[in-house]
Design an enzyme around this catalytic site. Structure first.
Site, PDB file in Angstrom:
ATOM      1  N   ALA A 184      39.447  41.684  35.958  1.00 40.86           N
ATOM      2  CA  ALA A 184      40.972  40.907  36.054  1.00 40.86           C
ATOM      3  C   ALA A 184      40.631  40.648  37.554  1.00 40.86           C
ATOM      4  O   ALA A 184      40.176  41.080  38.630  1.00 40.86           O
ATOM      5  CB  ALA A 184      41.876  40.424  35.873  1.00 40.86           C
ATOM      6  N   THR A 185      40.548  39.202  37.955  1.00 44.87           N
ATOM      7  CA  THR A 185      40.960  39.134  39.415  1.00 44.87           C
ATOM      8  C   THR A 185      42.030  38.472  39.904  1.00 44.87           C
ATOM      9  O   THR A 185      42.648  36.838  38.734  1.00 44.87           O
ATOM     10  CB  THR A 185      39.434  38.253  39.697  1.00 44.87           C
ATOM     11  OG1 THR A 185      39.548  36.996  39.220  1.00 44.87           O
ATOM     12  CG2 THR A 185      37.953  38.638  39.664  1.00 44.87           C
ATOM     13  N   ILE A 186      42.703  37.995  41.047  1.00 46.03           N
ATOM     14  CA  ILE A 186      43.315  37.548  41.445  1.00 46.03           C
ATOM     15  C   ILE A 186      42.801  35.720  41.886  1.00 46.03           C
ATOM     16  O   ILE A 186      41.369  35.906  42.635  1.00 46.03           O
ATOM     17  CB  ILE A 186      44.108  37.696  42.282  1.00 46.03           C
ATOM     18  CG1 ILE A 186      45.383  36.705  43.002  1.00 46.03           C
ATOM     19  CG2 ILE A 186      43.417  37.916  43.740  1.00 46.03           C
ATOM     20  CD1 ILE A 186      46.339  36.935  44.231  1.00 46.03           C
ATOM     21  N   SER A 187      42.903  35.132  41.666  1.00 43.07           N
ATOM     22  CA  SER A 187      42.460  33.682  41.496  1.00 43.07           C
ATOM     23  C   SER A 187      42.312  32.839  43.335  1.00 43.07           C
ATOM     24  O   SER A 187      43.305  33.810  44.138  1.00 43.07           O
ATOM     25  CB  SER A 187      42.592  32.533  41.121  1.00 43.07           C
ATOM     26  OG  SER A 187      42.336  32.422  39.716  1.00 43.07           O
ATOM     27  N   SER A 214      47.988  38.512  38.339  1.00 44.16           N
ATOM     28  CA  SER A 214      48.520  39.319  39.287  1.00 44.16           C
ATOM     29  C   SER A 214      50.344  38.946  39.409  1.00 44.16           C
ATOM     30  O   SER A 214      50.761  39.248  39.823  1.00 44.16           O
ATOM     31  CB  SER A 214      48.021  39.064  40.419  1.00 44.16           C
ATOM     32  OG  SER A 214      48.333  37.718  40.843  1.00 44.16           O
ATOM     33  N   ASP A 274      49.525  37.862  29.538  1.00 46.03           N
ATOM     34  CA  ASP A 274      48.242  38.587  29.613  1.00 46.03           C
ATOM     35  C   ASP A 274      48.113  39.814  28.941  1.00 46.03           C
ATOM     36  O   ASP A 274      49.075  40.081  28.413  1.00 46.03           O
ATOM     37  CB  ASP A 274      48.446  39.308  30.689  1.00 46.03           C
ATOM     38  CG  ASP A 274      47.297  39.685  31.421  1.00 46.03           C
ATOM     39  OD1 ASP A 274      46.948  38.673  32.461  1.00 46.03           O
ATOM     40  OD2 ASP A 274      46.025  40.211  31.113  1.00 46.03           O
ATOM     41  N   HIS A 275      47.488  40.094  28.079  1.00 45.59           N
ATOM     42  CA  HIS A 275      47.247  40.512  27.379  1.00 45.59           C
ATOM     43  C   HIS A 275      46.930  41.998  27.742  1.00 45.59           C
ATOM     44  O   HIS A 275      46.760  42.644  26.692  1.00 45.59           O
ATOM     45  CB  HIS A 275      45.763  40.637  26.135  1.00 45.59           C
ATOM     46  CG  HIS A 275      44.586  40.099  26.462  1.00 45.59           C
ATOM     47  ND1 HIS A 275      43.232  39.757  26.089  1.00 45.59           N
ATOM     48  CD2 HIS A 275      44.328  40.598  28.177  1.00 45.59           C
ATOM     49  CE1 HIS A 275      42.285  40.164  27.173  1.00 45.59           C
ATOM     50  NE2 HIS A 275      43.012  40.584  28.013  1.00 45.59           N
ATOM     51  N   THR A 295      39.549  36.485  26.925  1.00 44.90           N
ATOM     52  CA  THR A 295      39.182  37.215  25.602  1.00 44.90           C
ATOM     53  C   THR A 295      39.630  37.947  24.445  1.00 44.90           C
ATOM     54  O   THR A 295      40.913  37.890  24.772  1.00 44.90           O
ATOM     55  CB  THR A 295      37.968  38.745  25.890  1.00 44.90           C
ATOM     56  OG1 THR A 295      39.196  39.576  26.530  1.00 44.90           O
ATOM     57  CG2 THR A 295      37.248  37.945  27.289  1.00 44.90           C
TER      58      THR A 295
HETATM   59  N1  SAH Z   1      46.417  33.734  37.126  1.00 46.07           N
HETATM   60  C1  SAH Z   1      45.867  35.622  37.425  1.00 46.07           C
HETATM   61  C2  SAH Z   1      44.440  35.555  36.631  1.00 46.07           C
HETATM   62  C3  SAH Z   1      43.967  36.188  36.068  1.00 46.07           C
HETATM   63  S1  SAH Z   1      42.025  36.975  35.786  1.00 46.07           S
HETATM   64  C4  SAH Z   1      46.011  35.469  38.722  1.00 46.07           C
HETATM   65  O1  SAH Z   1      45.716  34.356  39.793  1.00 46.07           O
HETATM   66  O2  SAH Z   1      46.380  36.435  38.767  1.00 46.07           O
HETATM   67  C5  SAH Z   1      42.708  35.888  33.936  1.00 46.07           C
HETATM   68  C6  SAH Z   1      43.607  37.108  33.621  1.00 46.07           C
HETATM   69  O3  SAH Z   1      43.743  36.555  31.886  1.00 46.07           O
HETATM   70  C7  SAH Z   1      43.323  38.599  33.371  1.00 46.07           C
HETATM   71  O4  SAH Z   1      44.741  38.905  33.902  1.00 46.07           O
HETATM   72  C8  SAH Z   1      43.245  38.680  31.958  1.00 46.07           C
HETATM   73  O5  SAH Z   1      43.720  40.059  31.074  1.00 46.07           O
HETATM   74  C9  SAH Z   1      43.886  37.500  31.296  1.00 46.07           C
HETATM   75  N2  SAH Z   1      43.221  37.244  29.588  1.00 46.07           N
HETATM   76  C10 SAH Z   1      42.189  37.037  29.191  1.00 46.07           C
HETATM   77  N3  SAH Z   1      42.104  37.485  27.949  1.00 46.07           N
HETATM   78  C11 SAH Z   1      43.651  36.673  27.189  1.00 46.07           C
HETATM   79  C12 SAH Z   1      44.152  36.724  26.333  1.00 46.07           C
HETATM   80  N4  SAH Z   1      42.892  35.916  25.346  1.00 46.07           N
HETATM   81  N5  SAH Z   1      45.481  37.155  26.427  1.00 46.07           N
HETATM   82  C13 SAH Z   1      46.021  36.478  27.894  1.00 46.07           C
HETATM   83  N6  SAH Z   1      45.740  37.445  29.422  1.00 46.07           N
HETATM   84  C14 SAH Z   1      44.305  37.144  28.812  1.00 46.07           C
END
Ligand code: SAH
Length: 244
Positions: free
Chosen positions: A57-60, A89, A118-119, A237
Site C-alpha cells: 500500500a501507499t499513502i497517496s 495510513s 481496509d482489507h 483487490t
Molecule cells: N487513502 C490511503 C490509500 C492507501 S493505498 C492513504 O492515502 O493512506 C490503497 C489501500 O487500499 C491499501 O491500504 C489497500 O490495502 C487497500 N485496499 C485494496 N483493496 C481493498 C479492498 N478490496 N477492500 C479494502 N481495502 C482495499
C-alpha cells in the site's frame, strides 16, 4: 509540478499546495493543516509524493488527498456520514473527520462519523496507531466519530450507511453498484476506476489507464456519473490470503 510543493513542515507543505492552486477550498486547507502528515507517512512526510506504507500500500500524495476532499466538499458538513475505502495510513480519514467537525460550519447533527475500511488488518491497526498520535485523533477514536474496520471495501460498509460521501483510495475494476446503493440522496462517490484498454488514450505516455469518476446521487435518487481526470492508484483487490 506537484513535487515543487514539498515543504520542511506540514504548514509549509499545505501552504505550498495552496499557493500553487492545488488546494483551492479554505475548509480543505484548514482540515489538512490540522493533521500532521508526520503521524501518517513513515518517511519524507512533507514531500508531495506518494510513499510506501507496507503491505503493498501507499499513502497517496497530499495533492491527491486535497483533490479528493475538494470534489467531496459539499457533502462534508457537520453531521455528514463518510466512508473512506482503502483507508491505508488513515491520513485522509483524519482529514475527512476534521471536515465533518469543522467549527466554522453550524453544527446541526451529532450523528456525523467517518468509517475507514481496509482489507489488511495490519493497516487497520496502523491507521489506529497513527491517529492515536494526536490528541484530536485520540478524541475522534474515543468518541466513535472515527472508526476503522476490516473488510472488503468493494462491498462498502452497510452498517453505518447511507453515506453523504464515499471516497475510494484504490483503483476499482468498475463503479461498484453496491457503493452507489450505499450513498445517501443527495450523496457523492469519488472513485478511481480502471478504464477499458480502448478508452485509454494516456497509456502510451505512461500515465496508466485509470480515471477518477465522480458519481452523484441526486436528491430525487437519479444517478449522474462523470469521468474527471487521469490518475495512478494501487488496485482495489481481493485480500491477500496469506502474508509473511
Ligand atoms: N487513502 C490511503 C490509500 C492507501 S493505498 C492513504 O492515502 O493512506 C490503497 C489501500 O487500499 C491499501 O491500504 C489497500 O490495502 C487497500 N485496499 C485494496 N483493496 C481493498 C479492498 N478490496 N477492500 C479494502 N481495502 C482495499
Amino acid at each position: 509540478m506537484a513535487w515543487f510543493c514539498s515543504g520542511t513542515t506540514n504548514a509549509e507543505l499545505i501552504n505550498n499546495l495552496w499557493n500553487a492552486g492545488l488546494i483551492k477550498n479554505e475548509r480543505v486547507k484548514r482540515a489538512m493543516l490540522g493533521v500532521d502528515r508526520d503521524h501518517y507517512a513513515p518517511s519524507s512526510p512533507y514531500s508531495d509524493s506518494p510513499q510506501p506504507i507496507g503491505y503493498g500500500a501507499t499513502i497517496s500524495a497530499p495533492h491527491m488527498h486535497g483533490h479528493a476532499c475538494e470534489y467531496l466538499i459539499n457533502h462534508l458538513r457537520p453531521g455528514s456520514r463518510v466512508l473512506d475505502i482503502g483507508s491505508g495510513s488513515g491520513y485522509l480519514t483524519h482529514v475527512l473527520a476534521n471536515l465533518i467537525t469543522d467549527s466554522s460550519s453550524p453544527s446541526t447533527d451529532s450523528d456525523g462519523h467517518v468509517v475507514g475500511i481496509d482489507h489488511i488488518q495490519e493497516l487497520v491497526d496502523l491507521a489506529q496507531t497513527n491517529m492515536s498520535k494526536s490528541e484530536d485523533g485520540r478524541n475522534f477514536l474515543k468518541s466513535g466519530k472515527v472508526e476503522f474496520v476490516t473488510g472488503d471495501g468493494r462491498l462498502g460498509w452497510k452498517e453505518r450507511g447511507p453515506y453523504d460521501a464515499i471516497h475510494v483510495g484504490a483503483a476499482a475494476a468498475s463503479i461498484h453498484p453496491t457503493l452507489v446503493e450505499q450513498l445517501r440522496a443527495p450523496g457523492r462517490l469519488f472513485i478511481p476506476v480502471e478504464s477499458e484498454p480502448k478508452e485509454d488514450a494516456f497509456s502510451q505516455f505512461g500515465m496508466g489507464g485509470q480515471y477518477i469518476w465522480v458519481v452523484d446521487k441526486k436528491a430525487d435518487g437519479s444517478v449522474h456519473k462523470e469521468k474527471v481526470f487521469a490518475v495512478n492508484y494501487v488496485p482495489l483487490t481481493d485480500a491477500p490470503s496469506k502474508r509473511m
